[in-house]
Scaffold this motif. Structure first.
Motif, PDB file in Angstrom:
ATOM      1  N   CYS B 120     -62.090  64.213  56.564  1.00 20.18           N
ATOM      2  CA  CYS B 120     -63.429  63.666  56.351  1.00 20.18           C
ATOM      3  C   CYS B 120     -63.696  62.520  57.316  1.00 20.18           C
ATOM      4  CB  CYS B 120     -63.602  63.212  54.908  1.00 20.18           C
ATOM      5  SG  CYS B 120     -62.376  62.028  54.355  1.00 20.18           S
ATOM      6  N   CYS B 124     -67.023  62.209  59.733  1.00 18.31           N
ATOM      7  CA  CYS B 124     -68.073  61.216  59.487  1.00 18.31           C
ATOM      8  C   CYS B 124     -68.696  60.738  60.790  1.00 18.31           C
ATOM      9  CB  CYS B 124     -67.506  60.016  58.728  1.00 18.31           C
ATOM     10  SG  CYS B 124     -68.784  58.788  58.397  1.00 18.31           S
ATOM     11  N   CYS B 150     -69.015  65.289  55.371  1.00 18.13           N
ATOM     12  CA  CYS B 150     -67.618  65.135  54.975  1.00 18.13           C
ATOM     13  C   CYS B 150     -67.247  66.071  53.839  1.00 18.13           C
ATOM     14  CB  CYS B 150     -67.340  63.683  54.589  1.00 18.13           C
ATOM     15  SG  CYS B 150     -68.473  63.073  53.336  1.00 18.13           S
ATOM     16  N   CYS B 154     -63.327  68.786  53.408  1.00 18.42           N
ATOM     17  CA  CYS B 154     -62.315  68.308  52.449  1.00 18.42           C
ATOM     18  C   CYS B 154     -61.573  69.486  51.841  1.00 18.42           C
ATOM     19  CB  CYS B 154     -62.971  67.477  51.357  1.00 18.42           C
ATOM     20  SG  CYS B 154     -61.761  66.904  50.152  1.00 18.42           S
TER      21      CYS B 154
END
Lengths: 536, 187
Positions: B120, B124, B150, B154
């Motif tokens: 993540c 970003c 993000c 994940c």
């Protein structure tokens, strides 16, 4: 001395544009002395009761506290602390309904009173002139004193602004109908208010204070007239009764003829203003070391059996206060009973009665529907222009209403929307019952929101660009590293060859040659096999 | 002879102006197209890529080169209107193919579920996630633009997009008054 200053000294009263004369109805609550109510069993203290940052918590659930003990601290962000209104136990800290028109929740500290009302030890001060200005400001801040007039701006922060000051103005105008809290305070505690004013003068480094009282408060005027001959640096100014004479900018115009610039502060024209209640609280804080844990609240309206003024501890719930004052809801159960915090012009209707009295609560109004008609349905604007006539800030309420409806925020700023003091005079005279102030408040909130979003977008763009730059830099660095490694390898090889060793490149070439030979051999073998197969 | 003089004069003038213009082109060179900056200033800078470009600035460049102005869901109709004003074109409704206008959100990592994979963090666009390999990550809430980028990378799905809560300081006045409830006396 200039002509203008001479006129101020001579006590000339200027005028301001617009204004209205709504029914005052102050006589219901101003004829009896301020009463002290029995202590409530539970207090709800919101940690934010002023404008500005909130302090860090100093207590935890289960702690025993005494009256006046700080519950939050000033801390690094220069916040304003709140204090325990009585002795007892902290039973909860968490979200609770606050005294705000949104009806939203914020962090509140719930204190179960033990009934003993034991006080925290305060340090009285015999001679405040022995302390430095910074120490006095700190004392006022530690006592949690915020402007009691309405906006709740931290008093110490206002006084800390350093600019040459011509006058300190003590605002005892209290122009909003129904409210008489400052009136009673001035009648009964004129001496303490004068003490507070002297302290404020000392801190502000100012020569002279003007105490302004509206002409409809003859008893308060008499109380000050009796005391003021002993104080040459204080002068009394009686202003004619008109709403909103007590507005900061309006009162400045009345007393000095000066106009505070658009989006400016009184200090820009050499003035600073404090409410009489604030002067009282400053005297208590500096002389007795007593924090701001109680204030005078007017409880009034047709549906209150015992209207009057009361010393109310901060954190007392409105329900408790109304019970003590004999609240009689409307007989007709089909009609809804409104409870208004603040006055009829600038107050707001409470979402429920569990909200606490806070530092800026000056009035709880429980009107019948006869005396204060509920909001009627909005009709179309007939362009009568009555609103523009009464606007004390000389704005064009009608024009701003159109712009607000069209969401033309640039146009609103050009019309100086932010000079609107939200006094409600325009909505009061509007024959079409348009809730004009609501439109302005909503537009103001929207404009502030847009500005906040824009600032956030700016930060996001900077961060995005910084990240792009970093990624690019890292990529270049990686390439550079690879290039250097390759160069070093080549150099090492060249050196090895020069010293007569084997050139690793030769080994590679040899390996390639071997692989090619093997492949060729395999191909030849396969071809041969195929040929043999064909032969058979 | 006069013809030759005229030609010489004009030639010299042309050369002089050419030199001035050439010098000005080098000396007062504008690094980037100012219209791109103006467009970029109107975009919400979420850097979410829902428009199909890798960030707000690339989309601003695309608009300057004639792309549609209704591809930005985070900006919504307000952004489309201001872009239409700037570009002198007709405002049109948001292109649903790029997403719908939604309330403002902020990413929140369920921290006890985070495995510290840093995926993540790499996703970003505004470096608003803090953490290191095999360490717990967390979102710096006030720097998060709510771009949603993000959530996808994940591997353990521990990132939630939570609507920004309404607090008294960002609350909008409601034109409809607070619903007043009937208050009973406790006597």
């Amino acid at each position: 001395m200039s002509a203008a200053t001479k006129a101020i000294e001579a006590g000339h009263i200027w005028t301001f544009p617009g204004g209205i004369h709504p029914p005052e109805r102050k006589d219901r609550s101003n004829s009896t002395p301020i009463e002290v109510l029995p202590l409530a069993k539970q207090f709800i203290v919101p940690i934010k009761q002023h404008s500005g940052p909130v302090g860090d918590l100093l207590v935890a659930v289960g702690d025993n506290v005494k009256a006046g003990q700080p519950l939050t601290q000033v801390g690094i962000n220069n916040a304003l602390p709140v204090h325990a209104p009585t002795s007892g136990t902290v039973s909860a800290i968490g979200p609770g309904r606050i005294a705000h028109p949104s009806g939203l929740t914020d962090t509140v500290i719930t204190i179960d009173a033990d009934g003993n009302d034991e006080f925290y030890s305060f340090a009285p001060l015999a001679d405040y002139t022995s302390l430095s200005r910074a120490e006095l400001l700190d004392r006022i801040r530690q006592a949690g004193v915020a402007g009691l007039g309405g906006a709740g701006f931290p008093t110490a922060q206002k006084l800390a602004l350093q600019r040459p000051l011509d006058y300190l103005i003590i605002n005892g105008v209290e122009c909003e109908p129904y409210i008489s809290a400052d009136d009673r305070l001035m009648r009964e505690h004129a001496q303490t208010i004068i003490d507070g004013t002297e302290i404020l003068l000392h801190i502000a480094g100012c020569e002279k204070a003007l105490i302004a009282i509206e002409a409809n408060k003859p008893e308060a005027i008499a109380a000050f007239e009796a005391l003021l001959p002993n104080y040459p640096q204080l002068a009394l100014r009686v202003v004619p009764t008109k709403y909103p004479s007590g507005g900061e900018k309006q009162l400045i115009q009345l007393l000095t003829g000066r106009q505070v610039p658009s989006r400016g502060l009184p200090i820009d024209v050499g003035l600073v203003m404090q409410n009489v209640g604030t002067a009282y609280a400053v005297a208590q804080a500096v002389l007795n070391g007593k924090p701001l844990i109680e204030r005078v609240v007017t409880v009034t309206g047709d549906n209150i059996a015992k209207p009057g003024n009361y010393w109310v501890r901060i954190g007392t719930t409105v329900a408790e206060l109304l019970n003590q004052c004999g609240f009689e809801p409307v007989a007709d159960s089909k009609q809804e009973q409104r409870v208004i915090m603040g006055g009829p012009m600038m107050g707001f209707t409470l979402p429920d009665l569990d909200v606490p009295v806070v530092k800026i609560t000056n009035c709880i109004l429980v009107p019948s529907n006869q005396e204060l008609a509920p909001a009627a349905e909005e009709m179309n604007c007939i362009r009568c222009g009555a609103c523009a006539d009464v606007c004390p800030a000389q704005l064009l309420p009608q024009q701003m209403q159109w712009l607000a409806k069209a969401k033309d925020y640039d146009g609103l700023e050009q019309q100086n929307l932010f000079d609107c003091i939200e006094c409600g005079a325009c909505a009061y005279v509007c024959p079409s019952e348009i809730p004009l102030v609501h439109y302005y408040r909503k537009a103001k909130a929207e404009i502030r929101n847009i500005a906040r979003e824009k600032a956030k977008a700016e930060v996001a763009r900077e961060r995005f660009e910084a990240r792009q730059e970093r990624l690019e830099r890292e990529k270049q660095e990686r390439l550079e590293r690879h290039r250097k490694a390759a160069e070093a390898r080549k150099k090492a090889q060249a050196e090895a060859v020069a010293q007569g060793g084997d050139n690793p490149q030769d080994a590679v070439q040899a390996a390639i040659a071997r692989a090619k030979a093997r492949k060729a051999a395999q191909a030849a073998a396969a071809a041969k096999q195929n040929q043999e197969g064909d032969d058979e | 002879m006069t013809v030759v003089t005229a030609l010489i004069v004009l030639g010299v003038l042309a050369l002089a102006f050419g030199l001035v213009l050439g010098f000005a082109a080098v000396r007062f060179r504008v690094e980037s197209d100012p219209i791109v900056d103006q467009i970029d200033a109107l975009l919400p800078q979420t850097q979410c890529g829902q428009c199909g470009y890798p960030g707000c600035r690339p989309y601003a460049e695309a608009i300057a080169n004639g792309d549609e102005i209704n591809k930005c869901p985070p900006g919504g109709q307000a952004t489309i209107n201001s872009l239409a004003d700037l570009m002198g074109v007709e405002a049109k409704p948001l292109d649903a193919a790029h997403g719908e206008e939604d309330v403002k959100k902020v990413a929140v990592i369920r921290e006890d579920e985070c495995i510290g994979c840093t995926k993540c963090i790499q996703a970003c666009p505004v470096d608003a996630i803090l953490g290191a390999a095999k360490q717990m990550h967390t979102v710096i809430a006030h720097e998060c633009t709510g771009c949603d980028l993000c959530v996808e990378p994940c591997p353990v799905d521990c990132i939630d997009m939570v609507p920004v809560p309404v607090r008294p300081d960002n609350w909008q006045w409601d034109l409809q008054q607070i619903p007043v409830k009937n208050v009973e006396s406790s006597h």
